[in-house]
Write a protein that holds these residues in place. Structure first.
Motif, PDB file in Angstrom:
ATOM      1  N   ASP A  11     -15.700   1.359  -5.815  1.00  0.00           N
ATOM      2  CA  ASP A  11     -14.610   1.567  -5.003  1.00  0.00           C
ATOM      3  C   ASP A  11     -13.768   2.927  -5.328  1.00  0.00           C
ATOM      4  O   ASP A  11     -13.533   3.799  -4.829  1.00  0.00           O
TER       5      ASP A  11
ATOM      6  N   LEU B  29     -15.569   6.116  -5.825  1.00  0.00           N
ATOM      7  CA  LEU B  29     -15.701   6.767  -4.469  1.00  0.00           C
ATOM      8  C   LEU B  29     -14.275   7.389  -3.898  1.00  0.00           C
ATOM      9  O   LEU B  29     -14.411   8.631  -3.415  1.00  0.00           O
ATOM     10  N   ALA B  30     -13.380   6.619  -4.113  1.00  0.00           N
ATOM     11  CA  ALA B  30     -12.011   7.172  -3.805  1.00  0.00           C
ATOM     12  C   ALA B  30     -11.592   8.481  -4.644  1.00  0.00           C
ATOM     13  O   ALA B  30     -10.983   9.355  -4.261  1.00  0.00           O
TER      14      ALA B  30
ATOM     15  N   LEU C 162     -13.857  10.548  -5.689  1.00  0.00           N
ATOM     16  CA  LEU C 162     -14.778  11.599  -5.083  1.00  0.00           C
ATOM     17  C   LEU C 162     -14.384  12.073  -3.836  1.00  0.00           C
ATOM     18  O   LEU C 162     -14.436  13.236  -3.643  1.00  0.00           O
ATOM     19  N   ARG C 163     -13.672  11.230  -3.057  1.00  0.00           N
ATOM     20  CA  ARG C 163     -13.288  11.772  -1.821  1.00  0.00           C
ATOM     21  C   ARG C 163     -11.836  12.548  -2.082  1.00  0.00           C
ATOM     22  O   ARG C 163     -11.535  13.559  -1.241  1.00  0.00           O
ATOM     23  N   ALA C 164     -11.122  12.536  -3.188  1.00  0.00           N
ATOM     24  CA  ALA C 164      -9.926  13.283  -3.512  1.00  0.00           C
ATOM     25  C   ALA C 164     -10.168  14.289  -4.323  1.00  0.00           C
ATOM     26  O   ALA C 164      -9.111  15.254  -4.670  1.00  0.00           O
TER      27      ALA C 164
ATOM     28  N   ASP D 102     -18.608  12.867  -9.546  1.00  0.00           N
ATOM     29  CA  ASP D 102     -19.936  12.549  -9.234  1.00  0.00           C
ATOM     30  C   ASP D 102     -20.585  11.790 -10.359  1.00  0.00           C
ATOM     31  O   ASP D 102     -21.424  10.500 -10.309  1.00  0.00           O
TER      32      ASP D 102
ATOM     33  N   THR E 120     -18.411  16.920   2.678  1.00  0.00           N
ATOM     34  CA  THR E 120     -18.162  15.828   3.388  1.00  0.00           C
ATOM     35  C   THR E 120     -19.465  15.109   3.239  1.00  0.00           C
ATOM     36  O   THR E 120     -19.530  13.591   3.195  1.00  0.00           O
TER      37      THR E 120
ATOM     38  N   VAL F 278     -20.136  13.147  -0.045  1.00  0.00           N
ATOM     39  CA  VAL F 278     -19.433  12.001  -0.250  1.00  0.00           C
ATOM     40  C   VAL F 278     -19.634  10.917   0.634  1.00  0.00           C
ATOM     41  O   VAL F 278     -19.904   9.928  -0.054  1.00  0.00           O
ATOM     42  N   GLU F 279     -20.133  11.225   1.855  1.00  0.00           N
ATOM     43  CA  GLU F 279     -20.708   9.985   2.626  1.00  0.00           C
ATOM     44  C   GLU F 279     -21.786   9.430   2.243  1.00  0.00           C
ATOM     45  O   GLU F 279     -22.205   8.306   2.350  1.00  0.00           O
TER      46      GLU F 279
ATOM     47  N   HIS G 183     -22.800   9.021  -1.016  1.00  0.00           N
ATOM     48  CA  HIS G 183     -22.434   8.211  -1.943  1.00  0.00           C
ATOM     49  C   HIS G 183     -21.648   6.912  -1.382  1.00  0.00           C
ATOM     50  O   HIS G 183     -21.718   5.675  -1.764  1.00  0.00           O
ATOM     51  N   ALA G 184     -21.033   6.879  -0.336  1.00  0.00           N
ATOM     52  CA  ALA G 184     -20.419   5.855   0.546  1.00  0.00           C
ATOM     53  C   ALA G 184     -21.392   4.991   1.249  1.00  0.00           C
ATOM     54  O   ALA G 184     -21.351   4.047   1.139  1.00  0.00           O
TER      55      ALA G 184
END
Length: 242
Positions: A127, A130-131, A133-135, A146, A192, A195-196, A198-199
């Motif tokens: 988690d 991933l956070a 990675l989003r930032a 990554d 985007t 990232v998605e 990976h999510a």
């Protein structure tokens, strides 16, 4: 037809003998070897040969030499393996396509095992990854985030070999990611969708859906494959991907 027979040097033979000695006696990290004189007598070679063998094993992280004391068994980490792999890849001129193939085999298996073996602690680590990675704010932070996500996934798999090899290959994987990202952007891809992807992997792992995690990783690596193919000019030669 005559064939030349290669004879290993005494040092190489002593190095192999030391490895066998460690394995047969089940010596673990921190266990001491006998003094060099005793080892020399055991293997019927000179003390200098034993010292050279110890130096060779120390160089690859299997032994740790101590001033004025016996050498002790060590556990080589990812750094030692990384150096060996980097030199091997450079010497053999291994292409990025071969490194990508490695990812397509190993990381799919890593995702599958992570879904089966993940713990609450490993989910928290994923988690956080991933956070991050989003930032991301730039390309370099993207590559670092990554790599961190995939390393966390390997740890979640519970397989130490995945962890060791993926950590050791990080310098090579970083180089590959930079090329893949360039090709991905040139193909019209965006951050985007990366990232998605990976999510989705994380959600399948969270749900303990091993097959789903493997499919999600396969889909993500198809993004990387497309980026690499675009950069290499091989898009027209590649099979269509959904």
């Amino acid at each position: 037809m005559s064939r030349a027979i290669r004879r290993n040097s005494l040092t190489e033979q002593a190095t192999d003998a030391l490895l066998d000695y460690i394995a047969e006696r089940q010596l673990g990290e921190g266990d001491s070897l006998p003094p060099t004189g005793e080892l020399a007598a055991t293997f019927e070679v000179s003390v200098p040969v034993i010292r050279e063998a110890i130096a060779a094993l120390s160089g690859i992280g299997l032994l740790r030499r101590q001033q004025g004391r016996e050498s002790v068994v060590a556990a080589p980490g990812a750094t030692h393996l990384s150096r060996l792999l980097t030199l091997r890849v450079a010497h053999a001129a291994v292409e990025d396509d071969a490194i990508q193939q490695y990812r397509e085999v190993v990381e799919v298996g890593s995702a599958r095992l992570a879904a089966s073996n993940r713990s609450e602690e490993s989910l928290r680590e994923l988690d956080d990854a991933l956070a991050d990675l989003r930032a991301v704010a730039d390309d370099e932070s993207l590559h670092a985030a990554d790599i961190a996500f995939h390393a966390a996934l390997a740890r979640a798999s519970g397989n130490d070999l995945f962890v060791l090899t993926i950590d050791a290959l990080q310098p090579l994987l970083h180089r590959l990611r930079r090329r893949v990202w360039s090709g991905w952007v040139n193909s019209g891809g965006d951050l985007t969708s990366i990232v998605e992807a990976h999510a989705t992997i994380l959600e399948r792992v969270r749900e303990r859906d091993a097959d789903g995690a493997a499919r999600a990783m396969t889909d993500h690596l198809a993004q990387a494959r497309l980026g690499l193919d675009v950069l290499s000019g091989h898009v027209g030669d590649s099979p269509a991907r959904d």
